[in-house]
Write a protein that holds these residues in place. Sequence first.
Motif, short mmCIF file in Angstrom:
data_model
loop_
_atom_site.label_atom_id
_atom_site.label_comp_id
_atom_site.label_asym_id
_atom_site.label_seq_id
_atom_site.Cartn_x
_atom_site.Cartn_y
_atom_site.Cartn_z
N TYR A 194 1.06 -0.82 0.24
CA TYR A 194 0.15 -0.03 -0.20
C TYR A 194 0.63 1.22 -0.30
CZ TYR A 194 -0.06 0.87 5.34
OH TYR A 194 0.75 1.61 6.29
N ARG A 200 -3.88 4.43 -2.35
CA ARG A 200 -4.71 5.10 -1.44
C ARG A 200 -5.70 6.39 -1.83
NH1 ARG A 200 -4.39 6.86 4.99
NH2 ARG A 200 -6.95 7.09 5.34
N GLU A 233 -9.23 2.39 2.98
CA GLU A 233 -10.64 2.23 2.82
C GLU A 233 -11.16 1.16 2.13
OE1 GLU A 233 -8.71 5.94 3.93
OE2 GLU A 233 -8.34 4.83 2.37
N ASN A 291 -5.76 -0.50 0.16
CA ASN A 291 -5.12 0.92 1.09
C ASN A 291 -6.25 1.03 2.17
OD1 ASN A 291 -8.14 2.05 0.35
ND2 ASN A 291 -7.27 1.63 -1.78
#
Length: 136
Positions: free
Chosen positions: A32, A37, A47, A45
Motif C-alpha cells: 500500500y 490510496r 478504505e 488501502n
Amino acid sequence: MKRNATAVWQGTGKEGSGHLTTQSTVLNQTQYSFNSRFAEGVGTNPEELIAAAHAGCFTMKLSFNLSGAGFTPENLETKCDITFENGEITLSHLTLTAKVPEISKEKFDELVADAEKNCPISKLLNTKITVDATLA
C-alpha cells in the motif's frame, strides 16, 4: 477472540510505501502507498479494506438473520462503497442483491435493516451507513 494485522511503512507519507499482513496471511506483505490510496497505484488501502470488512460483516449478519427466521438464502451479494472526504470516512453505502426463496419483501427489509444496524463493523464505524437492497 482476537485478530490482528500488521502495517509496516518506510519513508514519507507521499513518497514512502508499506505493506500489510494479516494474521491469517490472506494479506501477506500486501503493498500500500499514497498512490494506492489517493490515485490509481498498485496495492490496497485502508478504505478498500474497510469496504471489504463492512460488506463481509453485513452479509454474514444478514445470513444469520435469515436462517434464524427460517429462510435459507441462495445468494447474497453486497458491494460496499466507502466515501473518503476531507480526511474522514463520511459514508459507507451497501448495495445488496439477494436471492432468498419464499421470503416476503417486508420480512426481507426488516432483516436487512437489522443487519445494517447490528453487524459488528456497522457498530464500529462512526459514519453514515446506507443500504440499497434488492430481492431478486
